[in-house]
Design a protein around this motif. Sequence first.
Motif, PDB file in Angstrom:
ATOM      1  N   THR A  46       0.827  -1.205   0.000  1.00 58.45           N
ATOM      2  CA  THR A  46       0.000   0.000   0.000  1.00 58.45           C
ATOM      3  C   THR A  46       0.859   1.251   0.000  1.00 58.45           C
ATOM      4  N   TRP A  47       1.838   1.320   0.882  1.00 64.16           N
ATOM      5  CA  TRP A  47       2.706   2.497   0.963  1.00 64.16           C
ATOM      6  C   TRP A  47       3.674   2.576  -0.207  1.00 64.16           C
ATOM      7  N   THR A  48       4.149   1.423  -0.683  1.00 61.54           N
ATOM      8  CA  THR A  48       5.100   1.392  -1.796  1.00 61.54           C
ATOM      9  C   THR A  48       4.632   0.358  -2.817  1.00 61.54           C
ATOM     10  N   PRO A  49       3.626   0.690  -3.616  1.00 60.64           N
ATOM     11  CA  PRO A  49       3.081  -0.276  -4.571  1.00 60.64           C
ATOM     12  C   PRO A  49       4.146  -0.744  -5.565  1.00 60.64           C
ATOM     13  N   PRO A  50       4.149  -2.016  -5.913  1.00 64.33           N
ATOM     14  CA  PRO A  50       5.120  -2.519  -6.889  1.00 64.33           C
ATOM     15  C   PRO A  50       5.075  -1.720  -8.196  1.00 64.33           C
ATOM     16  N   GLY A  51       6.252  -1.416  -8.723  1.00 64.62           N
ATOM     17  CA  GLY A  51       6.342  -0.663  -9.960  1.00 64.62           C
ATOM     18  C   GLY A  51       6.250   0.840  -9.798  1.00 64.62           C
ATOM     19  N   ASN A  52       6.132   1.313  -8.560  1.00 65.87           N
ATOM     20  CA  ASN A  52       6.046   2.745  -8.283  1.00 65.87           C
ATOM     21  C   ASN A  52       7.296   3.228  -7.561  1.00 65.87           C
ATOM     22  N   GLY A  53       7.657   4.488  -7.810  1.00 64.30           N
ATOM     23  CA  GLY A  53       8.658   5.150  -6.993  1.00 64.30           C
ATOM     24  C   GLY A  53       7.992   5.771  -5.786  1.00 64.30           C
ATOM     25  N   THR A  54       8.743   5.890  -4.699  1.00 65.69           N
ATOM     26  CA  THR A  54       8.207   6.467  -3.461  1.00 65.69           C
ATOM     27  C   THR A  54       9.198   7.458  -2.890  1.00 65.69           C
ATOM     28  N   VAL A  55       8.682   8.572  -2.387  1.00 67.19           N
ATOM     29  CA  VAL A  55       9.491   9.585  -1.713  1.00 67.19           C
ATOM     30  C   VAL A  55       8.751  10.028  -0.461  1.00 67.19           C
ATOM     31  N   SER A  56       9.465  10.146   0.657  1.00 69.05           N
ATOM     32  CA  SER A  56       8.924  10.715   1.890  1.00 69.05           C
ATOM     33  C   SER A  56       9.413  12.154   2.006  1.00 69.05           C
ATOM     34  N   LEU A  57       8.488  13.099   2.090  1.00 68.55           N
ATOM     35  CA  LEU A  57       8.811  14.512   2.238  1.00 68.55           C
ATOM     36  C   LEU A  57       8.428  14.951   3.642  1.00 68.55           C
ATOM     37  N   ILE A  58       9.280  15.729   4.268  1.00 67.85           N
ATOM     38  CA  ILE A  58       9.075  16.168   5.649  1.00 67.85           C
ATOM     39  C   ILE A  58       8.783  17.663   5.670  1.00 67.85           C
ATOM     40  N   ASP A  59       7.682  18.047   6.329  1.00 64.63           N
ATOM     41  CA  ASP A  59       7.288  19.454   6.423  1.00 64.63           C
ATOM     42  C   ASP A  59       7.184  20.105   5.043  1.00 64.63           C
ATOM     43  N   VAL A  60       6.385  19.513   4.169  1.00 69.82           N
ATOM     44  CA  VAL A  60       6.304  19.990   2.791  1.00 69.82           C
ATOM     45  C   VAL A  60       5.597  21.338   2.685  1.00 69.82           C
ATOM     46  N   THR A  80      -0.078   9.659  -5.976  1.00 70.06           N
ATOM     47  CA  THR A  80      -0.816   9.383  -4.746  1.00 70.06           C
ATOM     48  C   THR A  80      -0.044   9.963  -3.567  1.00 70.06           C
ATOM     49  N   VAL A  81      -0.739  10.672  -2.691  1.00 71.52           N
ATOM     50  CA  VAL A  81      -0.106  11.341  -1.554  1.00 71.52           C
ATOM     51  C   VAL A  81      -0.888  11.023  -0.286  1.00 71.52           C
ATOM     52  N   VAL A  82      -0.159  10.617   0.742  1.00 73.03           N
ATOM     53  CA  VAL A  82      -0.734  10.450   2.077  1.00 73.03           C
ATOM     54  C   VAL A  82       0.042  11.365   3.009  1.00 73.03           C
ATOM     55  N   LEU A  83      -0.652  12.253   3.693  1.00 70.30           N
ATOM     56  CA  LEU A  83      -0.018  13.216   4.590  1.00 70.30           C
ATOM     57  C   LEU A  83      -0.565  13.009   5.995  1.00 70.30           C
ATOM     58  N   ARG A  84       0.326  12.644   6.913  1.00 73.70           N
ATOM     59  CA  ARG A  84      -0.050  12.494   8.319  1.00 73.70           C
ATOM     60  C   ARG A  84       1.048  13.100   9.162  1.00 73.70           C
ATOM     61  N   GLY A  85       0.671  14.028  10.016  1.00 72.32           N
ATOM     62  CA  GLY A  85       1.675  14.729  10.806  1.00 72.32           C
ATOM     63  C   GLY A  85       2.608  15.510   9.900  1.00 72.32           C
ATOM     64  N   LEU A  89       3.941  11.111   2.287  1.00 67.10           N
ATOM     65  CA  LEU A  89       4.388   9.934   1.546  1.00 67.10           C
ATOM     66  C   LEU A  89       3.810  10.004   0.136  1.00 67.10           C
ATOM     67  N   VAL A  90       4.692  10.042  -0.853  1.00 66.04           N
ATOM     68  CA  VAL A  90       4.310  10.279  -2.241  1.00 66.04           C
ATOM     69  C   VAL A  90       4.694   9.066  -3.082  1.00 66.04           C
ATOM     70  N   THR A  91       3.769   8.560  -3.885  1.00 65.58           N
ATOM     71  CA  THR A  91       4.066   7.457  -4.800  1.00 65.58           C
ATOM     72  C   THR A  91       3.531   7.792  -6.190  1.00 65.58           C
ATOM     73  N   ALA A  92       4.221   7.271  -7.202  1.00 65.14           N
ATOM     74  CA  ALA A  92       3.812   7.490  -8.590  1.00 65.14           C
ATOM     75  C   ALA A  92       4.439   6.411  -9.459  1.00 65.14           C
ATOM     76  N   GLY A  93       3.880   6.232 -10.654  1.00 60.39           N
ATOM     77  CA  GLY A  93       4.359   5.203 -11.559  1.00 60.39           C
ATOM     78  C   GLY A  93       5.581   5.613 -12.340  1.00 60.39           C
ATOM     79  N   VAL A  94       6.568   6.153 -11.633  1.00 59.43           N
ATOM     80  CA  VAL A  94       7.873   6.505 -12.201  1.00 59.43           C
ATOM     81  C   VAL A  94       8.928   6.007 -11.221  1.00 59.43           C
ATOM     82  N   ASP A  95      10.189   5.981 -11.635  1.00 58.50           N
ATOM     83  CA  ASP A  95      11.214   5.559 -10.686  1.00 58.50           C
ATOM     84  C   ASP A  95      11.388   6.623  -9.606  1.00 58.50           C
TER      85      ASP A  95
END
Length: 303
Positions: A46-60, A80-85, A89-95
Motif C-alpha cells: 500500500t505504501w510502496t506499490p510494486p512498480g512505483n517510486g516512493t518519496v517521503s517529504l518532511i514538512d512539505v 498518490t499522496v498520504v499526509l499524516r503529521g 508519503l508520495v508514490t507514482a508510476g515513475v522511478d
Amino acid sequence: MCGIVGLHLRNPALYAQLGELLTRMLCEMEDRGADSAGIAVYGDPTWTPPGNGTVSLIDVGATADEVAAALGAELGTPVTVVLRGTTCLVTAGVDSETLLAAARTLYRDVLVGGFGEDLAVLKGVGSPSSLAKSWGLADAQGWQGVGHTRMATESAVTPGGAHPYAVGPQQCLVHNGSFSNHATIRRELRSAGVEFDSENDTEVGARFVAHELAAGVDIESALHHLTETFDGFYTLLVSNRDSFAVVRDAIACKPAVIAETDDWVAMASEYRALAHLPGIEDARIFEPEPEVIYAWTRGKVLA
C-alpha cells in the motif's frame, strides 16, 4: 539514550505480520527517549506499490491534494499522496529518482525523509506509539523494518532531526550514541560535494555510508571504513532493500542485542523489544562484538 529496533524477515509467511511485530518492538523502546521517532518499512504494497517510486517529504508545507496536483502536473502522471503529521508519503508510476527530482523542483527547501521503490520512511516529533498509531503501522506488510526513538543530545528536536536518516536510494541508518568528530567529517564530505540537511551527527554517519556505497563500496567495507574514521560511542543499524547490518564502536558501551532464527533476524537496544517475536525461545541470541560487522541479506548471511 535512544532506542533502536530492526527486523529482517526470512520467511515470506511472516511478511503480513511485519507491522504488528515492528510496532511492538518499537513501542517497547519508547522509554529510552520519546523526543521524536521514525520508522522505515520495506515492501508494504500500500505504501510502496510494486512498480512505483516512493518519496517521503518532511514538512512539505502544502496539503496532500496540493502536492498530488502539483507533482502530477510536473510528471504528467497520477500521483498518490498520504499526509499524516509532518510526513508526506508520495508514490507514482515513475522511478523514485525521477519522482524525487520533481519534488525538489517544486519544493526546493523540503526535507527528504527517504526514497526508493520499496521504502516508506515515516517520522516526526513525539513518541513512537503516536507515530505508529497515526500511520496504522500494525497493519503494514513487508520483509524488513527499522525503527528509532530518540532522546536528543546533539541537535534540536525537529522532524528533520528524527531518525532514520535515509539519504541514499533505499538506504536507512539509525543510531544510538554520538560521534565526537562529526564536524570534521562533515567538512570533509562537503568538500567532496556532499550536501547536508541538518546539524545532526547521525546525518554525517548516514552521508558517509551513502557516499561510500555510491562509490561502489560494499556495505561491509563501508562500515569498516566508518569504524576507522568516526570517534565516539555508537551502535548503528544500516539497511537497504535487501540487507540489514549492525556495528558498534570499539568500546561497545551502547547496548545492543541480536536474535536470529531460520525465519528472521532482529536487533534491538534491549532484549525486551524482542521477547514477543515468534520462535524467540529457540533463537540464537547474542550481543554484537565491538567493531565487528554483522550483516545479512535476503537469502544469504554475510557475517
